[in-house]
Scaffold this motif. Structure first.
Motif, short mmCIF file in Angstrom:
data_model
loop_
_atom_site.label_atom_id
_atom_site.label_comp_id
_atom_site.label_asym_id
_atom_site.label_seq_id
_atom_site.Cartn_x
_atom_site.Cartn_y
_atom_site.Cartn_z
N MET A 1 1.01 -1.35 0.15
CA MET A 1 0.04 -0.01 0.00
C MET A 1 0.78 1.32 -0.07
N PHE A 2 1.93 1.21 0.48
CA PHE A 2 2.99 2.39 0.65
C PHE A 2 3.53 2.36 -0.93
N LEU A 3 3.93 1.71 -1.48
CA LEU A 3 4.74 1.98 -2.71
C LEU A 3 3.98 2.36 -4.08
N ILE A 4 2.86 1.73 -4.25
CA ILE A 4 2.09 2.06 -5.28
C ILE A 4 1.71 3.65 -5.59
N PRO A 5 1.20 4.18 -4.54
CA PRO A 5 0.89 5.81 -4.58
C PRO A 5 2.09 6.70 -4.71
N THR A 6 3.32 6.13 -4.10
CA THR A 6 4.48 6.63 -4.34
C THR A 6 4.99 6.52 -5.74
N ILE A 7 5.06 5.35 -6.28
CA ILE A 7 5.33 5.04 -7.63
C ILE A 7 4.63 5.97 -8.68
N VAL A 8 3.03 6.00 -8.30
CA VAL A 8 2.42 6.72 -9.40
C VAL A 8 2.91 8.26 -9.21
N ALA A 9 3.11 8.69 -7.99
CA ALA A 9 3.49 10.14 -7.78
C ALA A 9 4.61 10.40 -8.69
N PHE A 10 5.85 9.60 -8.41
CA PHE A 10 6.91 9.67 -9.06
C PHE A 10 6.93 10.10 -10.53
N LEU A 11 6.14 9.00 -11.01
CA LEU A 11 5.92 8.80 -12.58
C LEU A 11 5.18 9.80 -13.08
N TYR A 12 4.31 10.63 -12.35
CA TYR A 12 3.47 11.73 -12.90
C TYR A 12 4.43 12.68 -12.80
N GLU A 13 5.15 13.12 -11.61
CA GLU A 13 5.88 14.08 -11.68
C GLU A 13 7.05 14.11 -12.70
N LEU A 14 7.56 12.88 -12.86
CA LEU A 14 8.71 12.68 -13.97
C LEU A 14 8.18 13.08 -15.30
N PHE A 15 6.87 12.74 -15.54
CA PHE A 15 6.24 13.15 -16.88
C PHE A 15 6.04 14.72 -17.05
N LEU A 16 5.65 15.23 -15.88
CA LEU A 16 5.60 16.78 -15.90
C LEU A 16 6.82 17.48 -15.87
N PHE A 38 -1.48 17.73 -7.31
CA PHE A 38 -1.72 18.09 -5.64
C PHE A 38 -2.31 17.04 -5.26
N ILE A 39 -3.47 16.54 -5.92
CA ILE A 39 -4.34 15.58 -5.33
C ILE A 39 -3.70 14.17 -5.23
N ILE A 40 -2.88 14.11 -6.06
CA ILE A 40 -1.84 12.62 -5.91
C ILE A 40 -0.96 12.86 -4.61
N HIS A 41 -0.61 13.96 -4.51
CA HIS A 41 0.35 14.16 -3.26
C HIS A 41 -0.40 14.13 -1.87
N ILE A 42 -1.69 14.54 -1.94
CA ILE A 42 -2.43 14.22 -0.92
C ILE A 42 -2.91 12.89 -0.53
N VAL A 43 -3.12 12.21 -1.48
CA VAL A 43 -3.38 10.70 -1.39
C VAL A 43 -2.21 9.84 -0.65
N VAL A 44 -0.83 10.35 -1.41
CA VAL A 44 0.43 9.84 -1.04
C VAL A 44 0.38 10.16 0.75
N LEU A 45 0.24 11.26 0.67
CA LEU A 45 0.40 11.66 2.47
C LEU A 45 -0.81 10.97 3.28
N VAL A 46 -1.64 10.69 3.02
CA VAL A 46 -2.83 10.11 3.79
C VAL A 46 -2.38 8.67 3.78
N THR A 47 -1.88 8.06 2.57
CA THR A 47 -1.57 6.59 2.65
C THR A 47 -0.30 6.66 3.71
N ARG A 48 0.46 7.54 3.83
CA ARG A 48 1.74 7.59 4.58
C ARG A 48 1.17 7.64 5.92
N PHE A 49 0.16 8.50 6.43
CA PHE A 49 -0.44 8.54 7.72
C PHE A 49 -0.86 7.34 8.27
#
Length: 101
Positions: A1-16, A38-49
């Motif tokens: 659960m920890f890795l998937i949102p982080t990988i998505v955020a990384f790939l999205y930011e890499l594209f941008l 912004f929403i993806i980073h909030i999702v990553v933060l919530v998963t980290r919590f």
């Protein structure tokens, strides 16, 4: 659960962070991609919590995403966020639940 949102955020930011492709995408969507980031980073933060991981990278990413609405600073912010997520993926490990061993 920890890795998937982080990988998505990384790939999205890499594209941008791709200079002309990311910028054209942001302009074509009317900055909708920045809002999605912004929403993806909030999702990553919530998963980290929920998981108990480090919250520093998503918090910094949320803060830097606010500055990506400024055109010439945006590329730098996206590149920094992508590098931070990459370093976070390499060096952080999610906590293992004691009941799943």
């Amino acid at each position: 659960m920890f890795l998937i949102p982080t990988i998505v955020a990384f790939l999205y930011e890499l594209f941008l962070a791709i200079p002309f492709v990311g910028g054209a995408t942001v302009l074509a969507t009317g900055f909708g991609t920045v809002t999605l980031a912004f929403i993806i980073h909030i999702v990553v933060l919530v998963t980290r919590f929920a998981v108990g991981g480090s919250k520093a990278v998503p918090i910094i990413a949320i803060f830097l995403t606010i500055f990506t609405f400024i055109p010439f600073i945006a590329w730098f912010c996206h590149a920094i966020i992508a590098i931070m997520y990459l370093v976070d993926l390499i060096f952080s490990r999610p906590k293992v639940n004691q009941y799943t061993r």
